[in-house]
Design an enzyme around this catalytic site. Structure first.
Site, mmCIF file in Angstrom:
data_model
loop_
_atom_site.group_PDB
_atom_site.id
_atom_site.type_symbol
_atom_site.label_atom_id
_atom_site.label_comp_id
_atom_site.label_asym_id
_atom_site.label_seq_id
_atom_site.Cartn_x
_atom_site.Cartn_y
_atom_site.Cartn_z
ATOM 1 C CB CYS A 113 -1.247 -0.093 0.947
ATOM 2 S SG CYS A 113 -1.748 -1.693 1.711
ATOM 3 C CG HIS A 246 -3.003 3.153 1.383
ATOM 4 N ND1 HIS A 246 -3.823 2.483 0.527
ATOM 5 C CD2 HIS A 246 -3.752 1.865 2.870
ATOM 6 C CE1 HIS A 246 -4.654 1.991 0.417
ATOM 7 N NE2 HIS A 246 -3.725 0.897 1.398
ATOM 8 C CG ASN A 276 -6.969 -1.209 0.511
ATOM 9 O OD1 ASN A 276 -5.963 -0.750 -0.489
ATOM 10 N ND2 ASN A 276 -6.620 -1.309 1.972
#
Length: 320
Positions: A113, A246, A276
């Site tokens: 990430c 993120h 995500n």
């Protein structure tokens, strides 16, 4: 060459959309449960014949067009991804081939990430060192391909997509001379002994995480690090025009942004519509904000990635 800057952004998402209602048919969950705990409403899912390098190439082509460049103008391609199936040719080489590039250096970075901000720093360093003039930096992941659709704590999170940035030497060939670099110093690191908190392991590989561990780490340990990014970039958090974290979970993004002290900034919340998307989340969210005209050109923006390996990387950039 006094530094580098982002001159254009691009993003791409697959056409198929997976809603919370769709997930209700797969696992014991509900729209209310998902939205209250992670803030996600929808996410995009790549088709079986749509590999991650295809998503990356679409985003890259858009960024190149925005910069007024051809594929042959790029001499370095960096792709941040943790979901590529094949090891060679790597994703960067496949993106270069899809776009018909000449002979760029091609590298993949797997920092999950935090991959895009690591890759952006690497491109900046290469340009500062004089080993590249123009770089294409891409974050692309197909998280749904590694999702355990029986695990309701993780399957509600994941989505697919790609975001890209063209990075050029400041003041190079026809661009205005910049009094300061458009990409500030990176602050990066990790907590390797806690790497087990976010995992993509096994055969076939599956995404798993210790949600509460990640939440506590992100909301308590990361704010001072993010503030140090601002300090190294010479920007007071109150003067930030935007914060692009993120896109992990709305319950992480909101308190983290608040603790940074970015009281006047637009806070990217693309997680609501995209889920995500790991390394794709920051460039994709940033590209959308710029496309909608929500950030003034030249304004300071905090990019801050965090996640797998309990790694992190962030920098202040000037909005293209």
């Amino acid at each position: 060459m006094i530094g580098s800057r982002i001159t254009s952004l691009g993003h791409y998402q697959p056409a198929s959309v997976l809603t919370n209602a769709d997930l209700e048919a797969l696992v014991d969950t509900s729209d209310e449960w998902i939205r209250s705990r992670v803030g996600i409403r929808t996410r995009h899912r790549a088709a079986a014949d749509e590999p991650v390098d295809e998503l990356a190439a679409h985003a890259a082509a858009k960024a190149l067009a925005g910069a007024g460049l051809t594929p042959g103008d790029i001499d370095l391609v960096l792709v941040a991804t943790s979901t590529a199936i094949d090891r060679s040719p790597n994703t960067a080489a496949r993106v270069a081939a899809r776009l018909g590039m000449g002979s760029p250096a091609v590298m993949d970075l797997n920092v999950v990430c935090a991959g895009f901000t690591h890759a952006l720093a690497t491109a900046d360093h290469a340009i500062r060192a004089g080993s590249a003039r123009r770089a294409l930096v891409v974050g692309a992941d197909e998280m749904t391909a590694i999702t355990d659709w029986t695990d309701r704590t993780t399957c509600v999170l994941t989505g697919d997509g790609a975001g890209a940035a063209v990075v050029e030497a400041a003041g190079y060939e026809g661009h205005d001379e910049a009094p300061a670099p458009g990409i500030g110093p990176v602050v990066w690191g990790s907590v390797p002994e806690m790497g087990h908190a976010v995992r993509i392991e096994g055969t076939p590989p599956r995404f798993a995480q210790e949600g509460q561990t990640v939440y506590r780490w992100a909301t308590t340990q990361l704010p001072p690090i993010a503030r140090s990014v601002c300090e190294r970039g010479g920007v007071d958090p109150a003067d930030l025009a935007a914060v692009v974290l993120h896109q992990a979970n709305l319950r992480i993004i909101e308190p983290l942004a608040r603790k940074i002290g970015a009281v006047n900034a637009v806070i990217a919340q693309d997680v609501v519509e995209s889920g995500n998307t790991s390394a794709a989340s920051i460039p994709m969210a940033f590209s959308k904000l710029v496309e909608r005209g929500e950030i003034p050109k030249g304004a300071p923006v905090l990019l801050f990635g965090f996640g797998g390996n309990l790694s992190y990387a962030g920098q202040i950039v000037r909005c293209p």
